[in-house]
Design a protein around this motif. Structure first.
Motif, PDB file in Angstrom:
ATOM      1  N   MET A   1       0.844  -1.180   0.000  1.00 59.93           N
ATOM      2  CA  MET A   1       0.000   0.000   0.000  1.00 59.93           C
ATOM      3  C   MET A   1       0.886   1.239   0.000  1.00 59.93           C
ATOM      4  SD  MET A   1      -3.184  -0.803   2.546  1.00 59.93           S
ATOM      5  CE  MET A   1      -3.890   0.751   2.084  1.00 59.93           C
ATOM      6  N   ARG A   2       0.324   2.296  -0.512  1.00 64.39           N
ATOM      7  CA  ARG A   2       1.050   3.559  -0.580  1.00 64.39           C
ATOM      8  C   ARG A   2       0.593   4.495   0.530  1.00 64.39           C
ATOM      9  NH1 ARG A   2       3.213   3.855  -5.839  1.00 64.39           N
ATOM     10  NH2 ARG A   2       4.516   5.557  -5.168  1.00 64.39           N
ATOM     11  N   TYR A   3       1.565   5.193   1.092  1.00 67.25           N
ATOM     12  CA  TYR A   3       1.325   6.156   2.159  1.00 67.25           C
ATOM     13  C   TYR A   3       2.130   7.409   1.859  1.00 67.25           C
ATOM     14  CZ  TYR A   3      -0.446   2.060   4.533  1.00 67.25           C
ATOM     15  OH  TYR A   3      -1.155   0.937   4.838  1.00 67.25           O
ATOM     16  N   VAL A   4       1.733   8.518   2.474  1.00 61.47           N
ATOM     17  CA  VAL A   4       2.515   9.747   2.367  1.00 61.47           C
ATOM     18  C   VAL A   4       2.835  10.222   3.780  1.00 61.47           C
ATOM     19  CG1 VAL A   4       0.539  11.332   2.272  1.00 61.47           C
ATOM     20  CG2 VAL A   4       2.706  11.993   1.229  1.00 61.47           C
ATOM     21  N   MET A   5       4.082  10.653   3.947  1.00 57.26           N
ATOM     22  CA  MET A   5       4.501  11.306   5.181  1.00 57.26           C
ATOM     23  C   MET A   5       4.402  12.801   4.939  1.00 57.26           C
ATOM     24  SD  MET A   5       7.998   9.197   6.197  1.00 57.26           S
ATOM     25  CE  MET A   5       8.609  10.572   7.176  1.00 57.26           C
ATOM     26  N   LEU A   6       3.650  13.494   5.761  1.00 63.52           N
ATOM     27  CA  LEU A   6       3.554  14.949   5.710  1.00 63.52           C
ATOM     28  C   LEU A   6       4.383  15.483   6.874  1.00 63.52           C
ATOM     29  CD1 LEU A   6      -0.292  15.151   5.171  1.00 63.52           C
ATOM     30  CD2 LEU A   6       1.462  15.471   3.440  1.00 63.52           C
ATOM     31  N   ILE A   7       5.429  16.191   6.544  1.00 57.93           N
ATOM     32  CA  ILE A   7       6.347  16.676   7.568  1.00 57.93           C
ATOM     33  C   ILE A   7       6.024  18.132   7.866  1.00 57.93           C
ATOM     34  CG2 ILE A   7       8.771  17.077   8.124  1.00 57.93           C
ATOM     35  CD1 ILE A   7       9.299  14.821   5.956  1.00 57.93           C
ATOM     36  N   SER A   8       5.667  18.410   9.112  1.00 54.21           N
ATOM     37  CA  SER A   8       5.322  19.790   9.469  1.00 54.21           C
ATOM     38  C   SER A   8       6.339  20.333  10.467  1.00 54.21           C
ATOM     39  CB  SER A   8       3.901  19.883  10.029  1.00 54.21           C
ATOM     40  OG  SER A   8       3.785  19.121  11.207  1.00 54.21           O
ATOM     41  N   VAL A   9       6.544  21.639  10.368  1.00 47.62           N
ATOM     42  CA  VAL A   9       7.571  22.286  11.172  1.00 47.62           C
ATOM     43  C   VAL A   9       7.159  23.736  11.422  1.00 47.62           C
ATOM     44  CG1 VAL A   9       8.898  22.966   9.136  1.00 47.62           C
ATOM     45  CG2 VAL A   9      10.075  22.702  11.306  1.00 47.62           C
ATOM     46  N   ASP A  10       7.666  24.294  12.501  1.00 44.66           N
ATOM     47  CA  ASP A  10       7.538  25.727  12.755  1.00 44.66           C
ATOM     48  C   ASP A  10       8.666  26.382  11.968  1.00 44.66           C
ATOM     49  OD1 ASP A  10       7.611  28.329  13.655  1.00 44.66           O
ATOM     50  OD2 ASP A  10       7.595  27.817  15.777  1.00 44.66           O
ATOM     51  N   GLU A  11       8.338  27.082  10.889  1.00 44.50           N
ATOM     52  CA  GLU A  11       9.351  27.655  10.005  1.00 44.50           C
ATOM     53  C   GLU A  11      10.306  28.609  10.708  1.00 44.50           C
ATOM     54  OE1 GLU A  11       8.406  27.996   5.339  1.00 44.50           O
ATOM     55  OE2 GLU A  11       7.643  29.592   6.576  1.00 44.50           O
ATOM     56  N   GLU A  12       9.844  29.263  11.742  1.00 46.83           N
ATOM     57  CA  GLU A  12      10.679  30.271  12.405  1.00 46.83           C
ATOM     58  C   GLU A  12      11.897  29.649  13.064  1.00 46.83           C
ATOM     59  OE1 GLU A  12      10.172  33.508  11.963  1.00 46.83           O
ATOM     60  OE2 GLU A  12       8.474  32.894  10.735  1.00 46.83           O
ATOM     61  N   GLY A  13      11.777  28.426  13.581  1.00 45.57           N
ATOM     62  CA  GLY A  13      12.887  27.815  14.308  1.00 45.57           C
ATOM     63  C   GLY A  13      13.802  26.957  13.448  1.00 45.57           C
ATOM     64  N   TRP A  14      13.338  26.540  12.279  1.00 50.85           N
ATOM     65  CA  TRP A  14      14.113  25.629  11.448  1.00 50.85           C
ATOM     66  C   TRP A  14      15.270  26.379  10.806  1.00 50.85           C
ATOM     67  CZ3 TRP A  14      16.777  22.567   8.472  1.00 50.85           C
ATOM     68  CH2 TRP A  14      16.557  21.199   8.506  1.00 50.85           C
ATOM     69  N   GLY A  15      16.455  25.835  10.982  1.00 51.90           N
ATOM     70  CA  GLY A  15      17.631  26.396  10.330  1.00 51.90           C
ATOM     71  C   GLY A  15      18.300  27.536  11.076  1.00 51.90           C
ATOM     72  N   ALA A  16      17.792  27.892  12.247  1.00 52.96           N
ATOM     73  CA  ALA A  16      18.385  28.996  12.996  1.00 52.96           C
ATOM     74  C   ALA A  16      19.810  28.668  13.435  1.00 52.96           C
ATOM     75  CB  ALA A  16      17.518  29.338  14.208  1.00 52.96           C
ATOM     76  N   ASP A  17      20.065  27.409  13.762  1.00 48.00           N
ATOM     77  CA  ASP A  17      21.389  26.949  14.163  1.00 48.00           C
ATOM     78  C   ASP A  17      21.977  26.191  12.977  1.00 48.00           C
ATOM     79  OD1 ASP A  17      23.552  25.416  15.084  1.00 48.00           O
ATOM     80  OD2 ASP A  17      22.670  25.171  17.076  1.00 48.00           O
ATOM     81  N   GLU A  18      22.872  26.846  12.225  1.00 48.02           N
ATOM     82  CA  GLU A  18      23.410  26.283  10.973  1.00 48.02           C
ATOM     83  C   GLU A  18      24.121  24.950  11.188  1.00 48.02           C
ATOM     84  OE1 GLU A  18      23.989  25.805   7.017  1.00 48.02           O
ATOM     85  OE2 GLU A  18      22.791  27.379   7.947  1.00 48.02           O
TER      86      GLU A  18
END
Length: 120
Positions: A1-18
């Motif tokens: 069977m096929r499934y999809v993973m939907l990845i959610s994130v708070d954009e403000e915090g992602w990538g702040a620490d390189e």
């Protein structure tokens, strides 16, 4: 069977620490390699750009399409990516999704949904 993973994130915090971001990306690349080789990640996936670059199309009062900047909904968390899985059942898809490397360091959330497959 096929499934999809939907990845959610708070954009403000992602990538702040390189440094942390680069480390997690290396884990994500290894995760893809592992599950792709196992035949579980199929048709790839996609990392989505910022919602600040999004356009939303809705129906205007005259019934014609209206295009606006950004997302339609004002949410703290946004869908940051999708991954297509081919698994035996929902439990296997959830088990694989539970190993997503960015859940802990960036507090990402992963939703798993079955894909409706229609016969032609």
């Amino acid at each position: 069977m096929r499934y999809v993973m939907l990845i959610s994130v708070d954009e403000e915090g992602w990538g702040a620490d390189e440094e942390k971001t680069q480390s997690v990306y290396q884990e994500i690349f290894a995760w893809y390699d592992k599950w792709h080789a196992a035949g579980k990640v199929v048709d790839g996936g996609a990392q989505l750009d910022s919602v600040r670059k999004a356009k939303t199309i809705s129906r205007g009062t005259d019934g014609r399409p209206v295009v606006t900047d950004g997302p339609f909904l004002e949410l703290k968390e946004v869908i940051a990516g999708i991954i297509n899985l081919d698994c035996d059942d929902l439990d296997e898809a959830v088990a694989i999704a539970s190993t997503w490397p960015a859940i802990a360091p960036f507090d990402e959330k992963v939703e798993v949904r079955p894909i409706i497959q229609r016969e032609d």
